[in-house]
Structure formats: C-alpha cells, structure tokens
Design an enzyme around this catalytic site. Sequence first.
Site, PDB file in Angstrom:
ATOM      1  CD  GLU A  76      -4.968   4.008  -0.761  1.00 32.10           C
ATOM      2  OE1 GLU A  76      -4.498   4.795  -0.228  1.00 32.10           O
ATOM      3  OE2 GLU A  76      -5.767   4.053  -2.692  1.00 32.10           O
ATOM      4  CG  ASP A  92      -2.121   1.197   1.678  1.00 32.48           C
ATOM      5  OD1 ASP A  92      -2.494   0.408   0.651  1.00 32.48           O
ATOM      6  OD2 ASP A  92      -1.411   2.547   1.532  1.00 32.48           O
TER       7      ASP A  92
END
Length: 562
Positions: A465, A422
């Site tokens: 993301e 992430d």
Amino acid sequence: MTGVILRGALLLFSLVPAMSVADANLHIDSLAEEAVPEDPDAAALAELDWEAQPGRTAIERDHSRWWRVRFESREDNREPRVLALREVFDARLVVYRPPDYRPETLELFDPDAPVVGSRHRLALELESASPDHPVYFRILEARSQPIGLSATSASSYLESDRQRVRFTSAVLAASVLLGLVSAIFAATLRRLAHGLLGVWVFFGGVYFAVLSGEALVLWPGPVDGGVALQAASLVASIGTLAAFSALYLFLDIRRAFPRLARVFRGLLWVVAGFLLAGLVFPGAWLAGWMNLLLLVLATITLGVAVLQARAGVGQAWFYLAGWGGVTVVVMARAGYFLMGEGTPGWLEYAHPATHVTSALVLVLAGALAARHAEREMHQARRRAVTDALTGLPNRARLNERLQELAQGAQLADRPLSVLFVDLDHFKALNDTHGHAFGDRCLQEAARTLQRHLRQHDLVARYGGEEFVVVLEENLGDASRVAETLREAVSKDCRRVDGHEIHLTVSIGLAHRGYGESLEHLLERADDALYRAKGGGRNRVVRAPDPVDFESTGRDVHDETVY
C-alpha cells in the site's frame, strides 16, 4: 507503404510490352527425318514432299526434326522481316535462310549466334522472305516443348525487344533489391518465413535472368545452353521449395490442418529429394516431376488460404491478396509444361510480373511485422516497468527514473525531494471488505495522487500500500505538495465502491542533501513515514534537514510534524 507498393506494381506492369501477334501469313510445314538427304541444299529441300501444318505457330522436336516456314507476299517489301523463335533455352538448331541458304547452327547462349536484338528470342533477319524463299529448320536438340514462331517487321520487333529488355531489367533489379530487403527484415525480426521468402524472391530473379538470356551478358565466358537451363531449373526449384516452406509457416498449416500438414511436409521432402537426385542424375526428367509437385503444393496452399480466409484469418487474406496471383500463375505454367504446350506469351510476362508484385507484398508484410514487433516490444517494456493494478510505474521503473532525475538535478543544480506515501489502516480494510476492495482503494488513491501532481512529477507504486513521489522541489515546496496530496486523498477517497471508509494517507518527506546517496535518501523518507504512522497517521512528517553528507557522512535525527 501501401501507396509505394501500388505505385511500384503499376510501374512494373506498365513495362510489360504488348504481346507480339504472329504474322497471319506465316505457314509451317513439317517433314520426316528419313526423307531428307545428307547435307541438302535449298533446291533439294524445296523438292521434298512437305506436309502442311495449318494453324500451327510452333515447331517441336517430338513431332518432326525438319520444318519449313513460308511467307506470303507483302505489298510493302521495303523493310526486312524478323523471324523470332521463343523458348529455345537449351535447343540447338540448324537454319537455312534466304538468299544463300547456308546452314547456320543456332543456340540461345552462343554469343556468336547471328541474332537480332537481345537474347530474349532467337531472332533472325530475313531480307527476302516470300513464298519462293522459305526458311528451313532442323532441330538437333530441344526439350519436349514447342518452340513458338512469330514474324514481324524489323522495326516492330526491335521496339518490342526493347520493351522486353526494360521489363526484364526492372524484374531483375526489383528481385535483387526486394530479396535483400526481405533478408534484412528476416535477420532483424528473426522470422524464418520472411527469410525463406527472401530466398525465393532472389532466386526467382536469377531464374528469369537465365531464361531471358540476360545472364549471357553478365557471364564472362561461353555458356552451354543445357547446363544453363539445368542451373536455372535447380535455382527455381530451390527458390520454390523455400517459398512453399515459408507459406507453410506463414499460413500456420501445422496448427490449422494437422493431417494435411503431414502430407504437405512429406511433399516438401520429396521435392528436396528430387533436387538432390537432379544434382547426381541431371536431365529433363526432373522438370516434369517438379512441375507436378508444384501443381499439388500450389493447389493445397491455395485451398488452405481460401478456407482460412473464410474463417476470418487475417494471414490468409494477406496471402490471397499478395500471393494468390503468383500461385495461380505458377499452377498455370506447370500445367502448360506438363501438357507439352510450352509457355504462352501472356504467361511469359505474367510470371515475373506477379513474382515481383508478390515480393512487394512480402516487403509490406515485413514492414507490418516490424511494426507489430516494435509495438509488442514497447508493450512488453511498458508491462515490465508498470504496476498492473494501478497503472503507475513499478519499483523497478522508480529506481531507474530516480537515478535519471538525481543525475539531472545534480548537473543542473536543482533540488530533489522524495515522499513516501502509505495508506492508513489498509490491513483492516482488506480484512473487513476483502482484497478486491483493497485493490479498489489502491486504484482510487493512485488516481488521486496523479490528479494532483504535475506531468513531470514522478509517482510510482513502491509495493503493498506504499507509493513514492519524486519532486524536483526544495523542502518547503515539497512540504506544501505533500500536504495537498494528503488532503486530496482524505477528501476524494471518503467513499469507495459505495462504502464510507474515509481513506487517509501518511506521508514521510525527505530532501536530498549534497552528496547523499539515493539509498540513504529513501531510508530517511521511509523513516519519516514510520514516524508519521506512529504519530497518529493522516499526517506529513518531514525528515530533518540534511547536512553535507560528502564531508560528514552524518545526519541529524530531529523531526518536524505537520
């Protein structure tokens, strides 16, 4: 494929026989019907006042019912001559020939007709053809088209006849084969245009089989010439209607020329109407109207193709290269029939030859369409499983590949580890620099992850993301890979689009335990990522070592932080 088509075309044209040259010493005379006595013999016919027709090489019903064919003397009389009549499809004639001049009724489709060679011609052997021994014809029935005559030696005629049979056999075989291939392409690709063109190819082969007389060999019983010609004309008309309907679709006339498209469709409906009328009221009237409509449709099609080719439309160039020849030939043939001049010798071979050549181009078009469809299918499939922004596999593809890797790892007793990756502070990057910059950060991170992974490792965009990396590694090796990826992003993504951002990632790592479901494996990796984010970011957190899920169904919630 192109080379095969060229070789096939060259082979086909090599089978076209040389055109028979009419005997320069052949002279034709005509006579009025009322001048001939009933049941005349040779002496009575010879005494009549025949009218010479200089330069004529054909006989026809509209000019006269009685004809005389005379031959000049030859130095070499050792070999008999053959007098051949061409385009006698539905004609019925009575011939008086030397030496006995007995009346003989001739029909192309009569299996008992005393003809030489195949049924491509009504060919008569003349043992004593000379100025004193002419041949007399009486036309009982015939179309309003000339019946061509030629006289050659028997050996020369038989050789040319064998060449015609070979040529026609090649045309028939090619038409059937290419028609079937086109039908297969059409069914596979679901392309109506290819299916219609396949109908045209196949029906064209049937038409040539009837006109060449080859159908007589295949038909089990006696054949009526008039019925056979009507059937051939009907088949040809249906095939032609299918061909022009296909070309309407192929050239996309509706989109390119909307007003002309309405006219074209109207003409197609008129052709269909004539076909139905021909079934109810059969007769020679249909041929004239059909040939006129063919001329108009062919002219429109050719004109549209030329205009589109000048505009750079690829389909139009394809049409001109493959179908231009047969279109011109069809126009020429229709024109000759409308003028009542029959079919000249060169057109007799050019028509089927260009027909099959166009069919070869049709197969090429089908092959190219199949290739294009396959390419589009692969591209569509790739788009369906690829993330449009990063070019990585998307979540659907991740689930698919993860199942495959898990099954393979279980069968081969290989380890399997999952990394949840992430981007840190991604929302702040979007808020500060905008979403376009955020997209650039995702792309840079994706490229960095790909560069530091092996080809058989799987990296996919999970959503937002987040990325997922799947490794066939044990926990220790997977931990080292995760640390390599973290350091690579921190080093390679310090600057994006000129902005100093020091992009970093947090990674959660989980190793699959025996009997553990993939859903639970992903949950543990995601939980480890959550702990990495909560622990300060820019770090790797490993989920606890799994236990035997098959026997306990439980997990240990300790963690290890790097």
